[in-house]
Design a protein around this motif. Structure first.
Motif, PDB file in Angstrom:
ATOM      1  N   ASP A 190       0.432  -1.151   0.363  1.00  0.00           N
ATOM      2  CA  ASP A 190       0.408   0.399  -0.286  1.00  0.00           C
ATOM      3  C   ASP A 190       1.057   1.284  -0.199  1.00  0.00           C
ATOM      4  OD1 ASP A 190       0.557   1.025   2.577  1.00  0.00           O
ATOM      5  OD2 ASP A 190      -0.378  -0.782   3.459  1.00  0.00           O
ATOM      6  N   LEU A 191      -0.207   2.526  -0.092  1.00  0.00           N
ATOM      7  CA  LEU A 191       1.430   3.914  -0.143  1.00  0.00           C
ATOM      8  C   LEU A 191       1.506   3.737   0.676  1.00  0.00           C
ATOM      9  CD1 LEU A 191       1.678   5.895  -2.346  1.00  0.00           C
ATOM     10  CD2 LEU A 191      -0.470   6.585  -1.612  1.00  0.00           C
ATOM     11  N   ASP A 192       0.958   3.113   1.696  1.00  0.00           N
ATOM     12  CA  ASP A 192       2.136   4.107   3.682  1.00  0.00           C
ATOM     13  C   ASP A 192       2.888   3.095   3.209  1.00  0.00           C
ATOM     14  OD1 ASP A 192      -0.530   6.258   3.775  1.00  0.00           O
ATOM     15  OD2 ASP A 192      -1.219   3.886   4.888  1.00  0.00           O
ATOM     16  N   GLN A 193       3.165   1.763   3.623  1.00  0.00           N
ATOM     17  CA  GLN A 193       4.613   0.709   3.506  1.00  0.00           C
ATOM     18  C   GLN A 193       5.557   1.645   2.476  1.00  0.00           C
ATOM     19  OE1 GLN A 193       3.422  -3.104   2.131  1.00  0.00           O
ATOM     20  NE2 GLN A 193       2.071  -2.897   3.897  1.00  0.00           N
ATOM     21  N   LEU A 194       4.733   2.042   1.299  1.00  0.00           N
ATOM     22  CA  LEU A 194       6.106   2.774   0.224  1.00  0.00           C
ATOM     23  C   LEU A 194       6.325   4.255   0.925  1.00  0.00           C
ATOM     24  CD1 LEU A 194       7.448   3.743  -2.313  1.00  0.00           C
ATOM     25  CD2 LEU A 194       5.201   4.676  -3.225  1.00  0.00           C
ATOM     26  N   LYS A 195       5.623   4.804   1.264  1.00  0.00           N
ATOM     27  CA  LYS A 195       5.657   6.375   1.703  1.00  0.00           C
ATOM     28  C   LYS A 195       7.172   6.446   2.849  1.00  0.00           C
ATOM     29  CE  LYS A 195       1.609   9.161   0.591  1.00  0.00           C
ATOM     30  NZ  LYS A 195       0.580   9.722   0.692  1.00  0.00           N
ATOM     31  N   ASP A 196       6.462   5.284   3.757  1.00  0.00           N
ATOM     32  CA  ASP A 196       7.527   4.245   5.183  1.00  0.00           C
ATOM     33  C   ASP A 196       9.074   4.457   4.350  1.00  0.00           C
ATOM     34  OD1 ASP A 196       8.187   4.421   7.668  1.00  0.00           O
ATOM     35  OD2 ASP A 196       8.270   2.185   7.532  1.00  0.00           O
ATOM     36  N   ASN A 197       9.165   3.889   3.699  1.00  0.00           N
ATOM     37  CA  ASN A 197      10.126   3.088   3.266  1.00  0.00           C
ATOM     38  C   ASN A 197      11.117   4.058   2.758  1.00  0.00           C
ATOM     39  OD1 ASN A 197       9.754   0.701   3.643  1.00  0.00           O
ATOM     40  ND2 ASN A 197       9.738  -0.156   1.973  1.00  0.00           N
ATOM     41  N   MET A 198      10.191   4.923   1.933  1.00  0.00           N
ATOM     42  CA  MET A 198      10.851   6.189   1.237  1.00  0.00           C
ATOM     43  C   MET A 198      11.289   7.015   1.842  1.00  0.00           C
ATOM     44  SD  MET A 198       8.938   6.573  -2.617  1.00  0.00           S
ATOM     45  CE  MET A 198       8.036   7.397  -1.753  1.00  0.00           C
ATOM     46  N   SER A 199      10.987   7.077   3.018  1.00  0.00           N
ATOM     47  CA  SER A 199      11.438   8.597   4.516  1.00  0.00           C
ATOM     48  C   SER A 199      12.625   7.467   4.580  1.00  0.00           C
ATOM     49  CB  SER A 199      10.243   8.047   5.496  1.00  0.00           C
ATOM     50  OG  SER A 199      10.216   6.817   5.895  1.00  0.00           O
ATOM     51  N   PHE A 200      12.467   6.231   4.678  1.00  0.00           N
ATOM     52  CA  PHE A 200      14.547   6.076   5.408  1.00  0.00           C
ATOM     53  C   PHE A 200      15.371   5.691   4.270  1.00  0.00           C
ATOM     54  CE2 PHE A 200      11.874   2.648   6.123  1.00  0.00           C
ATOM     55  CZ  PHE A 200      12.366   1.710   5.849  1.00  0.00           C
ATOM     56  N   MET A 201      14.475   5.898   3.261  1.00  0.00           N
ATOM     57  CA  MET A 201      15.924   4.978   2.052  1.00  0.00           C
ATOM     58  C   MET A 201      16.076   6.223   1.424  1.00  0.00           C
ATOM     59  SD  MET A 201      16.723   2.170   3.165  1.00  0.00           S
ATOM     60  CE  MET A 201      17.655   1.717   1.120  1.00  0.00           C
ATOM     61  N   ASN A 202      15.667   7.235   1.422  1.00  0.00           N
ATOM     62  CA  ASN A 202      15.951   8.574   0.285  1.00  0.00           C
ATOM     63  C   ASN A 202      17.135   9.447   0.292  1.00  0.00           C
ATOM     64  OD1 ASN A 202      14.829  10.436  -1.774  1.00  0.00           O
ATOM     65  ND2 ASN A 202      15.064  11.916  -0.587  1.00  0.00           N
ATOM     66  N   ASP A 203      17.096   9.034   1.380  1.00  0.00           N
ATOM     67  CA  ASP A 203      19.090   9.541   1.873  1.00  0.00           C
ATOM     68  C   ASP A 203      19.346   8.517   2.819  1.00  0.00           C
ATOM     69  OD1 ASP A 203      21.713  11.215   2.319  1.00  0.00           O
ATOM     70  OD2 ASP A 203      20.208  12.637   3.528  1.00  0.00           O
ATOM     71  N   PHE A 204      19.706   7.462   2.808  1.00  0.00           N
ATOM     72  CA  PHE A 204      20.293   6.157   3.400  1.00  0.00           C
ATOM     73  C   PHE A 204      21.024   6.175   4.025  1.00  0.00           C
ATOM     74  CE2 PHE A 204      22.668   2.505   3.429  1.00  0.00           C
ATOM     75  CZ  PHE A 204      21.254   1.581   4.427  1.00  0.00           C
ATOM     76  N   LYS A 205      20.706   5.916   5.499  1.00  0.00           N
ATOM     77  CA  LYS A 205      22.162   6.300   6.530  1.00  0.00           C
ATOM     78  C   LYS A 205      22.158   4.419   7.241  1.00  0.00           C
ATOM     79  CE  LYS A 205      23.697  10.005   6.667  1.00  0.00           C
ATOM     80  NZ  LYS A 205      22.059  10.709   5.718  1.00  0.00           N
ATOM     81  N   PRO A 206      23.726   3.749   6.988  1.00  0.00           N
ATOM     82  CA  PRO A 206      24.069   2.874   7.139  1.00  0.00           C
ATOM     83  C   PRO A 206      23.573   2.786   9.106  1.00  0.00           C
ATOM     84  CG  PRO A 206      25.275   3.057   6.083  1.00  0.00           C
ATOM     85  CD  PRO A 206      24.674   3.582   6.209  1.00  0.00           C
ATOM     86  N   LEU A 207      23.091   1.174   9.031  1.00  0.00           N
ATOM     87  CA  LEU A 207      22.865   0.979  10.751  1.00  0.00           C
ATOM     88  C   LEU A 207      24.411   1.767  11.602  1.00  0.00           C
ATOM     89  CD1 LEU A 207      20.911  -2.297  11.693  1.00  0.00           C
ATOM     90  CD2 LEU A 207      19.545   0.042  11.671  1.00  0.00           C
ATOM     91  N   ASN A 208      24.328   2.352  12.776  1.00  0.00           N
ATOM     92  CA  ASN A 208      25.354   2.489  13.401  1.00  0.00           C
ATOM     93  C   ASN A 208      25.576   0.902  14.334  1.00  0.00           C
ATOM     94  OD1 ASN A 208      24.082   3.242  15.633  1.00  0.00           O
ATOM     95  ND2 ASN A 208      23.911   5.848  14.898  1.00  0.00           N
ATOM     96  N   LYS A 209      26.719   1.292  15.015  1.00  0.00           N
ATOM     97  CA  LYS A 209      27.596   0.354  15.879  1.00  0.00           C
ATOM     98  C   LYS A 209      25.938   0.721  16.813  1.00  0.00           C
ATOM     99  CE  LYS A 209      31.937   0.579  15.861  1.00  0.00           C
ATOM    100  NZ  LYS A 209      33.582   0.967  16.346  1.00  0.00           N
ATOM    101  N   THR A 210      25.523   1.648  17.318  1.00  0.00           N
ATOM    102  CA  THR A 210      24.193   1.540  18.799  1.00  0.00           C
ATOM    103  C   THR A 210      23.226   0.608  17.917  1.00  0.00           C
ATOM    104  OG1 THR A 210      25.231   3.342  19.593  1.00  0.00           O
ATOM    105  CG2 THR A 210      23.030   2.736  19.973  1.00  0.00           C
ATOM    106  N   GLU A 211      22.346   1.092  16.640  1.00  0.00           N
ATOM    107  CA  GLU A 211      21.602   0.413  16.259  1.00  0.00           C
ATOM    108  C   GLU A 211      22.067  -0.573  16.223  1.00  0.00           C
ATOM    109  OE1 GLU A 211      19.888   4.108  14.194  1.00  0.00           O
ATOM    110  OE2 GLU A 211      21.266   3.099  12.684  1.00  0.00           O
ATOM    111  N   THR A 212      23.472  -1.594  15.187  1.00  0.00           N
ATOM    112  CA  THR A 212      23.876  -2.436  15.393  1.00  0.00           C
ATOM    113  C   THR A 212      23.314  -3.502  16.162  1.00  0.00           C
ATOM    114  OG1 THR A 212      24.657  -1.904  13.283  1.00  0.00           O
ATOM    115  CG2 THR A 212      25.018  -4.677  14.114  1.00  0.00           C
ATOM    116  N   ALA A 213      23.780  -2.786  17.730  1.00  0.00           N
ATOM    117  CA  ALA A 213      23.573  -3.984  18.904  1.00  0.00           C
ATOM    118  C   ALA A 213      22.160  -4.496  19.044  1.00  0.00           C
ATOM    119  CB  ALA A 213      24.193  -2.968  19.890  1.00  0.00           C
ATOM    120  N   LEU A 214      21.300  -3.217  18.486  1.00  0.00           N
ATOM    121  CA  LEU A 214      19.956  -3.045  19.043  1.00  0.00           C
ATOM    122  C   LEU A 214      19.508  -3.892  18.629  1.00  0.00           C
ATOM    123  CD1 LEU A 214      19.217   1.016  19.453  1.00  0.00           C
ATOM    124  CD2 LEU A 214      18.277  -1.241  21.612  1.00  0.00           C
ATOM    125  N   VAL A 215      19.521  -4.130  17.324  1.00  0.00           N
ATOM    126  CA  VAL A 215      18.957  -4.788  16.777  1.00  0.00           C
ATOM    127  C   VAL A 215      19.478  -6.979  16.809  1.00  0.00           C
ATOM    128  CG1 VAL A 215      19.200  -6.427  13.563  1.00  0.00           C
ATOM    129  CG2 VAL A 215      19.025  -4.141  14.385  1.00  0.00           C
TER     130      VAL A 215
END
Length: 376
Positions: A254-279
């Motif tokens: 749906d359009l909401d999924q697309l908009k959400d994905n584009m919101s963080f992939m438009n200017d993509f930043k790889p996970l940092n060490k803290t975020e990787t640890a959270l995952v």
């Protein structure tokens, strides 16, 4: 020449399109799909991935109607796949390829793949010389870059890339739950691709929706760390972070999924060490809620008279139980691949040797019956 891709890593997968009737894969909501395609292109993304069999063999037609007939050809790229699992004779390959060009409404594919190479489909590809066929399509210009999608383990992937070094890219299942899963072997397959210098396109980054609908305790874990980020964003960014990953496909419904994905992939930043640890912590939490608490120590395998890869089957079963229980799951394919060269779960003769050797005291015989009921 290895494949090149748009710098924006989000690919639009035409496998889980918006439906008017959830039970009918051909009932695509064309109005919403056109809106999604328009928004995606307007944001600077351009990679569309389809296949012969998706959406009841209609996905390529939906792509033509929503994309090709409505936008200039130089504003987008199209990837489609030759269905190795459906090939019976060599003549099937040119027939299907030409049908795909017509269904998509294009004169060439930017990316063309052998679909679903695994232990069984590799035999078909070799017998019919699909490798030569796909090379010929590149030579004549009807396929700019050639690759294959892969659903099997790392040693076979290494064999393929060693025997056929002409591939421009490979499409792999990568997500944080499968990264160290010994059945899917996402990490090991990725490392094989890196070893051969082959770019990676990622499929199943949210594992068929499992990682967008995680258990409540995992959802709270992520929301506590970052309330504004969607649950799916953690999975897609994780899959997009490895350096050799050039594109991450998302089947957006749906359009909401697309908009959400584009919101963080438009200017993509790889996970940092803290975020990787959270995952990684989320993976540990999810593994604690699994159906079978197997640690894959392999003690149960050595004495099994039926040669059943018990820990591998339990890993697939645990992943399957975390997701939607209705409909197709790619995990069924992994089970079928493994069962071709090993004993099936239903081959268990209840001798009890496995349970005697299990340090976790798991009721293996009972759980193998559940595995068989799920996958067979």
């Amino acid at each position: 020449m290895k494949a090149t891709f748009n710098e924006k890593k989000l690919g639009f997968g035409f496998m889980r399109l918006p439906l008017l009737d959830a039970k009918d894969p051909k009932s695509v909501d064309m109005t919403m799909l056109c809106d999604m395609v328009d928004a995606y292109l307007a944001a600077g993304f351009n990679y569309f991935d389809t296949a012969y069999m998706y959406h009841g063999f209609k996905s390529e037609i939906f792509l033509r109607k929503s994309l090709v007939e409505r936008h200039p050809r130089d504003t987008f790229t199209v990837a489609s796949k030759l269905p190795t699992m459906q090939l019976k004779e060599a003549e099937d390959m040119p027939r299907i390829f030409n049908e795909q060009l017509e269904k998509c409404g294009v004169s060439y594919f930017d990316y063309y793949l052998l679909h679903n190479l695994n232990v069984e489909n590799c035999k078909i590809a070799s017998k019919l010389d699909a490798y030569q066929f796909i090379q010929a399509k590149k030579a004549e210009g009807t396929a700019k870059y050639i690759g294959f999608s892969y659903h099997d383990q790392a040693p076979l992937l290494d064999e393929i890339l060693t025997s056929y070094p002409f591939f421009d890219f490979v499409q792999l299942q990568i997500n944080y739950l499968d990264w160290d899963n010994e059945s899917v072997q996402s990490r090991k397959c990725y490392e094989v691709a890196v070893k051969h210098g082959v770019p990676v396109v990622v499929m199943e980054p949210v594992k068929g929706g499992i990682l967008a609908n995680v258990p409540e305790v995992v959802s709270e874990h992520f929301k506590t760390a970052s309330p504004d980020k969607s649950i799916a964003s953690w999975a897609i960014r994780y899959a997009a972070s490895p350096e050799n990953v050039k594109m991450v496909l998302s089947g957006m419904s749906d359009l909401d999924q697309l908009k959400d994905n584009m919101s963080f992939m438009n200017d993509f930043k790889p996970l940092n060490k803290t975020e990787t640890a959270l995952v990684e912590q989320a993976v540990s939490i999810m593994n604690e809620t699994i159906a079978v608490p197997c640690t894959a120590c392999q003690y149960c395998v050595d004495d099994c008279p039926q040669q059943i890869p018990i820990p591998n089957y339990f890993a697939l079963y645990n992943s399957r139980k975390m997701g939607p229980q209705e409909g197709f799951s790619i995990l069924n394919l992994y089970y079928a691949n493994m069962a071709k060269n090993n004993g099936k779960a239903s081959d268990c003769i209840a001798c009890g040797k496995c349970e005697k050797s299990c340090p976790q005291h798991i009721e293996i015989i009972k759980h193998l019956k559940e595995v068989a009921a799920t996958f067979e």
